[in-house]
Design a protein around this motif. Sequence first.
Motif, PDB file in Angstrom:
ATOM      1  N   SER A   1       0.831  -1.201   0.000  1.00 12.47           N
ATOM      2  CA  SER A   1       0.000   0.000   0.000  1.00 12.47           C
ATOM      3  C   SER A   1       0.867   1.253   0.000  1.00 12.47           C
ATOM      4  CB  SER A   1      -0.897   0.010   1.231  1.00 12.47           C
ATOM      5  OG  SER A   1      -0.108   0.156   2.402  1.00 12.47           O
ATOM      6  N   GLN A   2       0.279   2.362  -0.375  1.00 12.19           N
ATOM      7  CA  GLN A   2       0.998   3.634  -0.350  1.00 12.19           C
ATOM      8  C   GLN A   2       1.401   3.977   1.078  1.00 12.19           C
ATOM      9  OE1 GLN A   2       2.026   5.389  -3.065  1.00 12.19           O
ATOM     10  NE2 GLN A   2       3.227   6.507  -1.549  1.00 12.19           N
ATOM     11  N   GLU A   3       0.561   3.610   2.043  1.00 16.88           N
ATOM     12  CA  GLU A   3       0.886   3.867   3.449  1.00 16.88           C
ATOM     13  C   GLU A   3       2.168   3.137   3.843  1.00 16.88           C
ATOM     14  OE1 GLU A   3      -0.847   3.156   7.951  1.00 16.88           O
ATOM     15  OE2 GLU A   3      -1.924   2.319   6.247  1.00 16.88           O
ATOM     16  N   LEU A   4       2.322   1.902   3.387  1.00 16.25           N
ATOM     17  CA  LEU A   4       3.528   1.143   3.696  1.00 16.25           C
ATOM     18  C   LEU A   4       4.753   1.803   3.080  1.00 16.25           C
ATOM     19  CD1 LEU A   4       4.875  -1.296   4.969  1.00 16.25           C
ATOM     20  CD2 LEU A   4       4.356  -2.565   2.890  1.00 16.25           C
ATOM     21  N   PHE A   5       4.654   2.244   1.821  1.00 12.61           N
ATOM     22  CA  PHE A   5       5.768   2.955   1.192  1.00 12.61           C
ATOM     23  C   PHE A   5       6.118   4.226   1.955  1.00 12.61           C
ATOM     24  CE2 PHE A   5       4.681   0.723  -2.899  1.00 12.61           C
ATOM     25  CZ  PHE A   5       5.891   0.056  -3.014  1.00 12.61           C
ATOM     26  N   ASP A   6       5.111   4.973   2.365  1.00  7.45           N
ATOM     27  CA  ASP A   6       5.352   6.219   3.104  1.00  7.45           C
ATOM     28  C   ASP A   6       6.053   5.947   4.431  1.00  7.45           C
ATOM     29  OD1 ASP A   6       4.117   7.584   1.034  1.00  7.45           O
ATOM     30  OD2 ASP A   6       2.188   7.755   2.082  1.00  7.45           O
ATOM     31  N   ARG A   7       5.594   4.914   5.140  1.00  6.17           N
ATOM     32  CA  ARG A   7       6.227   4.572   6.416  1.00  6.17           C
ATOM     33  C   ARG A   7       7.661   4.108   6.208  1.00  6.17           C
ATOM     34  NH1 ARG A   7       2.558   0.261   8.717  1.00  6.17           N
ATOM     35  NH2 ARG A   7       4.224   0.102  10.233  1.00  6.17           N
TER      36      ARG A   7
END
Length: 57
Positions: A33-39
């Motif tokens: 997910s984009q959230e995982l990439f951001d984290r």
Amino acid sequence: MSKRIIHSYARGVHSIDIPDDPGQSVVAIPEPSQELFDRALVGWERFTSVAEKPSDG
């Protein structure tokens, strides 16, 4: 139906029940997910900001 795995070196330890088809309990995620990439990016930036830089001399 499941198999019970007990290793000889694990006497006295609870056994693990696994399904006959181990793949039936695995759920594939099509892409991170984009959230995982951001984290991950935040963590990488934090790591590189505190990592020791090589000296020039």
